[in-house]
Scaffold this active site. Structure first.
Site, mmCIF file in Angstrom:
data_model
loop_
_atom_site.group_PDB
_atom_site.id
_atom_site.type_symbol
_atom_site.label_atom_id
_atom_site.label_comp_id
_atom_site.label_asym_id
_atom_site.label_seq_id
_atom_site.Cartn_x
_atom_site.Cartn_y
_atom_site.Cartn_z
ATOM 1 N N GLY A 51 38.182 130.948 97.975
ATOM 2 C CA GLY A 51 38.048 132.111 98.850
ATOM 3 C C GLY A 51 37.247 133.176 98.142
ATOM 4 N N CYS A 78 39.535 126.587 92.988
ATOM 5 C CA CYS A 78 39.020 127.947 92.762
ATOM 6 C C CYS A 78 40.105 128.996 93.046
ATOM 7 C CB CYS A 78 37.745 128.191 93.567
ATOM 8 S SG CYS A 78 36.449 127.042 93.088
ATOM 9 N N TYR A 79 39.952 129.793 94.115
ATOM 10 C CA TYR A 79 40.966 130.810 94.394
ATOM 11 C C TYR A 79 42.358 130.184 94.426
ATOM 12 C CZ TYR A 79 43.355 134.779 96.526
ATOM 13 O OH TYR A 79 44.209 135.823 96.753
ATOM 14 N N HIS A 165 34.234 123.336 92.715
ATOM 15 C CA HIS A 165 34.322 122.778 94.065
ATOM 16 C C HIS A 165 34.250 121.255 94.042
ATOM 17 C CE1 HIS A 165 34.419 126.524 96.193
ATOM 18 N NE2 HIS A 165 33.455 126.983 95.421
ATOM 19 N N GLU A 167 34.823 119.426 96.372
ATOM 20 C CA GLU A 167 34.438 118.926 97.695
ATOM 21 C C GLU A 167 32.925 118.878 97.926
ATOM 22 O OE1 GLU A 167 35.892 121.675 96.924
ATOM 23 O OE2 GLU A 167 35.151 123.391 98.062
ATOM 24 N N ASP A 223 31.334 113.940 124.068
ATOM 25 C CA ASP A 223 32.713 114.404 123.933
ATOM 26 C C ASP A 223 33.554 114.115 125.176
ATOM 27 O OD1 ASP A 223 31.677 115.348 121.607
ATOM 28 O OD2 ASP A 223 31.551 117.437 122.266
ATOM 29 N N LYS A 363 32.716 116.321 115.200
ATOM 30 C CA LYS A 363 31.725 115.653 116.048
ATOM 31 C C LYS A 363 31.355 114.256 115.522
ATOM 32 C CE LYS A 363 28.578 116.241 119.416
ATOM 33 N NZ LYS A 363 28.860 116.876 120.710
#
Ligand code: XMP
Length: 507
Positions: A51, A78-79, A165, A167, A223, A363
């Site tokens: 964050g 991190c945060y 990070h 990710e 969708d 998506k």
């Protein structure tokens, strides 16, 4: 299921995606989600995201102390790591880490998190406070040249923290690190697969709808089609689909929708030919917002009328709402700039309960499910198309004649983009018909006709977009073909505006 607590980091969504890529279902929730709600979800693990705040900042996001006592494996990123350090009795220094971007990690002790990864690796670090001392029970597992505690873990209590990070792709072994957390620490199984998603969704839909009836508005996009297919699997002919053809679709689009549905399923489908009434109401209307409003209203009215017969018995309305429409961070700024219209406007005016089988999916996950359900490739990979259709790409007066010019030009453009193998790489590609004429010369004669504008953009989420750098020879082919094949057009221009400051659509 793995819960990701969102502390406002720009990568929070990405964490949830990566976990799902590892085939473990994951959900993103705000950091201040009440403890009771968290417990009720029975997560196998919790990831605390990064964050923008400092843990010492005024009003910085905090968590309920009880979170640490849930007995659930936790990974702070991190945060999230700093908060973990601070809350569990460690020390955090309120100085910004000087390192930003690519850093060299040295693994001091692989522990659980770095197990199977090399001693030296690169990771993507970000600004933030620094952990000065790890809480009791924690081992420092990695450092960088300037940050002595870049990762720590308390293996007994299954608590882990990384000040980088994991990710993002730039972190060399990020996925391995996440997998170690998921599979080794949380004991999760990689069973979130398309087939399981389908079985799961079908079961839930059956539970929700039982033996009652449902209706679904088909837009022609992937969708609503996928949502409809799933519900049909669950409740069979108790589902009726309504496809309102407002006459603002692309070349052959209505036929393709009917064909895709007719060929691949035996879903009862009502095809409403409403072209005339939309065109009548749009006659002489040039203001973009007025067009959007009229189309939105007319759509609801048509749907209501046609569905009314079925809706007398139907108690449910099926919608293709996606995860990105649901989560807070995914709210669409675009909606504030233009009044968006899609089938989503319906429930307020119709007294029906909602069925949203794609609520948990991104998506690209929907596309995987759609393919697994046997939907044709064209449908699975269809680029997004706005609810008001070509009416907001025909600038000014929307007439049948002008729609047809645009349809033909757009068809050539799509044809060439597909032939060049670029269709899937582009977020959207389409033609726009401005309300002006220009002078040209064809053969020996003067022409005075419309220009067509080519718009092609790349984007991840339509919030921002860049104009696509299409190859010049492709542009040349598109231009030649449009001018030769589309009567009424004598010039082709290229839109090179990104978003912002432009929007993707012209109106
Ligand atoms: P803009 O033009 O605002 O568009 O940059 C962002 C994305 O949204 C699509 N769009 C719509 N989609 N109903 C929709 O379902 C609408 O009224 C609508 N207007 C724009 C647009 O095609 C782009 O992908």
């Amino acid at each position: 299921m793995i819960l990701v607590l969102d502390f406002g980091g720009q990568y929070a969504q990405l964490i949830a995606r990566r976990v799902r890529e590892a085939r473990v279902f994951s959900e993103l929730v705000p950091y201040d989600t009440p403890l009771e709600e968290i417990r009720a979800k029975e997560p196998q693990g919790i990831i605390l995201s990064g964050g923008p705040n400092s843990v010492y900042g005024e009003g910085s996001p905090r968590v309920d102390d009880g979170l640490w006592d849930l007995g659930v494996p936790m990974l702070g990123i991190c945060y999230g790591m700093q908060l973990m350090a601070l809350n569990l009795g460690g020390e955090v220094e309120a100085v910004q880490i000087r390192e930003y971007g690519r850093s060299d990690l040295r693994i001091k002790e692989p522990g659980l998190l770095f197990s199977g990864t090399p001693d030296e690796q690169t990771a993507w670090t970000s600004h933030g406070d620094a952990v000065l001392a790890a809480p009791e029970g924690f081992t420092v597992t990695a450092e960088t040249p300037s940050v002595p505690i870049i990762a720590f873990e308390d293996r007994d209590k299954t608590r882990f923290g990384v000040q980088f990070h994991a990710e993002v792709k730039h972190t060399e072994y990020g996925m391995e690190i996440l997998k170690n957390f998921l599979f080794e620490a949380c004991g999760a199984a990689p069973d979130w697969t398309p087939v399981n998603i389908i079985t799961d969704a079908v079961e839930r839909i059956r539970e929700q709808i039982g033996d009652q009836r449902a209706i679904c508005g088909l837009s022609g996009g992937v969708d609503s089609a996928t949502a409809a297919m799933l519900v049909h699997r669950a409740i069979g002919d108790n589902l009726t689909c309504v496809f309102v053809d407002h006459g603002l679709l692309r070349h052959n689009e209505a036929e393709q929708v009917i064909e895709a549905f007719g060929e691949n399923s035996d879903v009862p489908l009502v095809h409403v030919q409403a072209q005339r009434r939309f065109l009548d109401r749009l006659a002489g209307v040039t203001d973009p917002e007025a067009k959007r409003k009229i189309i939105g209203e007319e759509f609801i009215r048509t749907f209501e009328e046609e569905a009314g017969k079925i809706a007398e018995e139907a108690t449910f309305l099926v919608q293709g709402t996606l995860y990105s429409d649901v989560i807070e961070s995914g709210t669409r700024d675009a909606a504030r700039i233009k009044s968006h219209h899609n089938v989503g406007g319906l429930p307020e005016v119709m007294d029906l309960d909602l069925v949203e089988p794609l609520r948990n999916l991104f998506k690209d996950e929907v596309r995987v499910v759609a393919a697994e359900l046997g939907m044709p490739e064209r449908m699975v990979w269809r680029q997004p198309f706005p609810g008001p259709g070509l009416a907001i790409r025909v600038i000014g007066d929307v007439t049948e004649e002008r729609l047809e010019i645009l349809r033909r030009a757009d068809f050539v453009l799509q044809d060439e983009i597909r032939a060049a193998g670029l269709y899937r790489d582009l977020w959207q590609s389409f033609a726009v018909l401005p309300a002006i004429h220009s002078v040209g010369v064809m053969g020996d004669a003067r022409t005075y006709a419309y220009p067509v504008v080519i718009r092609a953009v790349t984007s991840d989420d339509a919030m921002t977009a860049d104009w696509a750098r299409l190859p010049h020879d492709l542009l040349e082919r598109i231009s030649n073909r449009i001018i030769n094949e589309v009567p009424g057009v004598n010039r082709v221009a290229l839109d090179i505006t990104s978003k912002p400051p432009g929007t993707i659509e012209w109106e």
